[in-house]
Design a protein around this motif. Structure first.
Motif, mmCIF file in Angstrom:
data_model
loop_
_atom_site.group_PDB
_atom_site.id
_atom_site.type_symbol
_atom_site.label_atom_id
_atom_site.label_comp_id
_atom_site.label_asym_id
_atom_site.label_seq_id
_atom_site.Cartn_x
_atom_site.Cartn_y
_atom_site.Cartn_z
ATOM 1 N N LEU A 114 0.835 -1.190 0.000
ATOM 2 C CA LEU A 114 0.000 0.000 0.000
ATOM 3 C C LEU A 114 0.877 1.249 0.000
ATOM 4 C CD1 LEU A 114 -2.966 1.014 0.208
ATOM 5 C CD2 LEU A 114 -2.655 1.017 2.698
ATOM 6 N N TRP A 115 0.429 2.289 -0.773
ATOM 7 C CA TRP A 115 1.080 3.596 -0.838
ATOM 8 C C TRP A 115 2.485 3.506 -1.434
ATOM 9 C CZ3 TRP A 115 -0.465 5.174 4.813
ATOM 10 C CH2 TRP A 115 -1.855 5.360 4.862
ATOM 11 N N THR A 116 2.640 2.594 -2.355
ATOM 12 C CA THR A 116 3.887 2.523 -3.123
ATOM 13 C C THR A 116 3.553 2.682 -4.600
ATOM 14 O OG1 THR A 116 3.770 0.115 -3.291
ATOM 15 C CG2 THR A 116 5.011 1.032 -1.432
ATOM 16 N N GLN A 117 4.550 3.052 -5.386
ATOM 17 C CA GLN A 117 4.359 3.212 -6.818
ATOM 18 C C GLN A 117 4.678 1.917 -7.546
ATOM 19 O OE1 GLN A 117 6.744 7.004 -7.206
ATOM 20 N NE2 GLN A 117 5.039 7.513 -8.579
ATOM 21 N N VAL A 118 3.884 1.634 -8.571
ATOM 22 C CA VAL A 118 4.097 0.452 -9.403
ATOM 23 C C VAL A 118 4.103 0.885 -10.859
ATOM 24 C CG1 VAL A 118 3.057 -1.155 -7.738
ATOM 25 C CG2 VAL A 118 1.613 -0.042 -9.461
ATOM 26 N N ASP A 119 4.746 0.066 -11.692
ATOM 27 C CA ASP A 119 4.781 0.327 -13.122
ATOM 28 C C ASP A 119 3.712 -0.490 -13.834
ATOM 29 O OD1 ASP A 119 7.025 1.994 -12.872
ATOM 30 O OD2 ASP A 119 8.373 0.259 -12.869
ATOM 31 N N SER A 120 3.333 -0.036 -14.997
ATOM 32 C CA SER A 120 2.386 -0.803 -15.807
ATOM 33 C C SER A 120 2.990 -2.171 -16.129
ATOM 34 C CB SER A 120 2.087 -0.053 -17.099
ATOM 35 O OG SER A 120 1.237 -0.805 -17.932
ATOM 36 N N GLY A 121 2.221 -3.233 -15.911
ATOM 37 C CA GLY A 121 2.687 -4.595 -16.164
ATOM 38 C C GLY A 121 3.372 -5.248 -14.988
ATOM 39 N N GLN A 122 3.581 -4.504 -13.908
ATOM 40 C CA GLN A 122 4.249 -5.075 -12.729
ATOM 41 C C GLN A 122 3.310 -6.060 -12.030
ATOM 42 O OE1 GLN A 122 6.206 -2.190 -10.239
ATOM 43 N NE2 GLN A 122 5.965 -3.448 -8.398
ATOM 44 N N VAL A 123 3.872 -7.180 -11.530
ATOM 45 C CA VAL A 123 3.081 -8.200 -10.838
ATOM 46 C C VAL A 123 2.686 -7.684 -9.455
ATOM 47 C CG1 VAL A 123 3.070 -10.530 -9.862
ATOM 48 C CG2 VAL A 123 4.143 -10.105 -12.088
ATOM 49 N N LEU A 124 1.396 -7.699 -9.190
ATOM 50 C CA LEU A 124 0.873 -7.253 -7.912
ATOM 51 C C LEU A 124 0.669 -8.412 -6.943
ATOM 52 C CD1 LEU A 124 -1.901 -4.832 -9.260
ATOM 53 C CD2 LEU A 124 0.454 -4.262 -8.645
ATOM 54 N N ALA A 125 0.236 -9.554 -7.477
ATOM 55 C CA ALA A 125 -0.044 -10.736 -6.653
ATOM 56 C C ALA A 125 -0.128 -11.952 -7.569
ATOM 57 C CB ALA A 125 -1.347 -10.569 -5.876
ATOM 58 N N ARG A 126 -0.153 -13.129 -6.955
ATOM 59 C CA ARG A 126 -0.384 -14.370 -7.707
ATOM 60 C C ARG A 126 -1.578 -15.082 -7.089
ATOM 61 N NH1 ARG A 126 3.517 -15.480 -11.363
ATOM 62 N NH2 ARG A 126 2.595 -17.559 -11.676
ATOM 63 N N VAL A 127 -2.442 -15.604 -8.001
ATOM 64 C CA VAL A 127 -3.681 -16.239 -7.569
ATOM 65 C C VAL A 127 -3.749 -17.643 -8.160
ATOM 66 C CG1 VAL A 127 -6.205 -16.112 -7.608
ATOM 67 C CG2 VAL A 127 -4.850 -13.994 -7.493
ATOM 68 N N GLN A 128 -4.160 -18.627 -7.335
ATOM 69 C CA GLN A 128 -4.386 -19.985 -7.824
ATOM 70 C C GLN A 128 -5.859 -20.139 -8.201
ATOM 71 O OE1 GLN A 128 -4.579 -23.390 -5.096
ATOM 72 N NE2 GLN A 128 -3.073 -24.442 -6.404
ATOM 73 N N SER A 129 -6.103 -20.458 -9.469
ATOM 74 C CA SER A 129 -7.472 -20.570 -9.969
ATOM 75 C C SER A 129 -8.199 -21.741 -9.327
ATOM 76 C CB SER A 129 -7.460 -20.742 -11.483
ATOM 77 O OG SER A 129 -8.744 -21.064 -11.959
ATOM 78 N N ASN A 130 -9.452 -21.555 -8.966
ATOM 79 C CA ASN A 130 -10.263 -22.638 -8.415
ATOM 80 C C ASN A 130 -10.565 -23.705 -9.458
ATOM 81 O OD1 ASN A 130 -10.412 -21.469 -5.880
ATOM 82 N ND2 ASN A 130 -12.362 -20.425 -6.285
ATOM 83 N N ASP A 131 -10.647 -23.312 -10.721
ATOM 84 C CA ASP A 131 -11.013 -24.253 -11.770
ATOM 85 C C ASP A 131 -9.834 -25.102 -12.214
ATOM 86 O OD1 ASP A 131 -13.618 -23.345 -11.727
ATOM 87 O OD2 ASP A 131 -13.219 -21.785 -13.209
ATOM 88 N N SER A 132 -8.743 -24.454 -12.562
ATOM 89 C CA SER A 132 -7.598 -25.192 -13.124
ATOM 90 C C SER A 132 -6.533 -25.529 -12.100
ATOM 91 C CB SER A 132 -6.956 -24.366 -14.237
ATOM 92 O OG SER A 132 -6.378 -23.181 -13.702
ATOM 93 N N LEU A 133 -6.637 -24.902 -10.920
ATOM 94 C CA LEU A 133 -5.607 -25.040 -9.884
ATOM 95 C C LEU A 133 -4.239 -24.537 -10.342
ATOM 96 C CD1 LEU A 133 -6.487 -28.522 -8.337
ATOM 97 C CD2 LEU A 133 -7.278 -26.247 -7.645
#
Length: 329
Positions: free
Chosen positions: A119-138
């Motif tokens: 929070l309250w930091t600068q990010v660039d376009s295309g930068q990874v914010l988080a990783r999520v594991q899909s419920n469907d494909s895992l």
């Protein structure tokens, strides 16, 4: 009614009582323009149309030597033209441009595995914010920033199941909106395209722009109309939510004779300026025109090229009034 200034004690007392910095060390009575282009190099003389008696203290004048004038902080300038800027003051608030805000949601529902953006930091376009594991494909997939900017909201925690709310809100603050309230008495002079100087609460300049749009609607409670100014903000001087003041330029023109308001004194209900004639200072009744908080134009009574008092002229006024009172007794 000639005053030879044996009242230096009174003058010094007045100076100490009223002058913010006391004695103006080093300021000569002939060395300081009024700051509005009045001083002109190569112009000489002490008042066109008032040639008689130069070098003498005239009736109704104050005699003062150059050393005394310097010691008392008397400042003078040559009367001349200057830029007269007429402004209106507006109040407003800084907002984020809605087109520069991105609410980042996961493409597929799942469980948050990692969170990389704070929070309250600068990010660039295309930068990874988080990783999520899909419920469907895992399978894990990255959640990337669609725009560059500041992370102004983060609702992502490792191990949580994603929902409908955005996990991140990113705001590009390099260009902002300032929305000013324009009340009825100012509506007749406010137009799209007018320049506005943006000031902070302590009158510090924080940006500038032009009126981009006027709202067609009035705000019911305040009965005002919103004027929007788009302001570049590359250094981050402005922040959304900040209250600001705007100086709206409604007129700008050259005035033939422009003087600072500090030069104007009131005597017997008449505005006067003290003109230097030799080593004396004579009050000139002047007709004033338009002005702002700092300067005012002189329509009549002070000729271009005349040297006049811009600072501490109340000393001359006090001397003349005291001399007049003593003659009445």
């Amino acid at each position: 009614m000639k005053s030879q200034f044996p009242i230096a004690t009174l003058a010094l007392a007045l100076l100490l009582a009223h002058a913010p910095t006391g004695l103006a060390g080093g300021n000569h009575a002939h060395d300081e323009p009024h700051g509005q282009e009045a001083e002109r190099e190569g112009e000489h003389g002490h008042g066109h149309g008032h040639e008689a008696g130069h070098g003498d203290a005239h009736e109704g004048s104050v005699h003062m030597s150059a050393d005394m004038a310097q010691a008392l902080g008397v400042r003078t300038a040559l009367a001349g033209p200057g830029a007269l800027r007429m402004t209106r003051s507006l109040t407003g608030r800084v907002h984020t441009d809605p087109s520069r805000v991105s609410r980042v949601r996961p493409r597929y529902a799942g469980v948050i595995e990692t969170v990389d953006a704070k929070l309250w930091t600068q990010v660039d376009s295309g930068q990874v914010l988080a990783r999520v594991q899909s419920n469907d494909s895992l399978q894990s997939y990255p959640l990337k920033a669609p725009i560059g900017g500041w992370v102004v909201s983060r609702q992502a925690q490792v191990g949580e199941v994603t929902g409908n709310e955005p996990l991140f809100v990113i705001a590009d603050l390099s260009e902002l909106w300032v929305e000013f309230d324009v009340f009825d008495h100012d509506l007749d002079v406010v137009r799209v395209g007018q320049p506005v100087r943006i000031l902070g609460l302590h009158d510090n300049a924080v940006g500038q722009g032009v009126i981009d749009q006027l709202s067609p609607l009035a705000i019911h409670a305040a009965q005002s109309v919103r004027a929007r100014v788009i302001v570049p903000n590359p250094q981050g001087a402005l922040r959304p939510g900040q209250y600001v003041r705007g100086e709206l330029l409604v007129e700008s023109r050259q005035a033939p004779v422009l003087v600072p308001r500090s030069a104007i004194q009131q005597m017997d209900g008449q505005a006067v300026v003290f003109e230097q004639v030799g080593d004396g200072f004579e009050p000139r009744s002047v007709e004033l025109g338009a002005g702002n908080a700092e300067v005012v134009e002189v329509l009549d009574g002070l000729q271009p090229g005349a040297r006049y008092v811009t600072g501490n002229s109340y000393l001359m006024k006090a001397d003349l009034e005291k001399s007049g009172a003593s003659h009445q007794h």
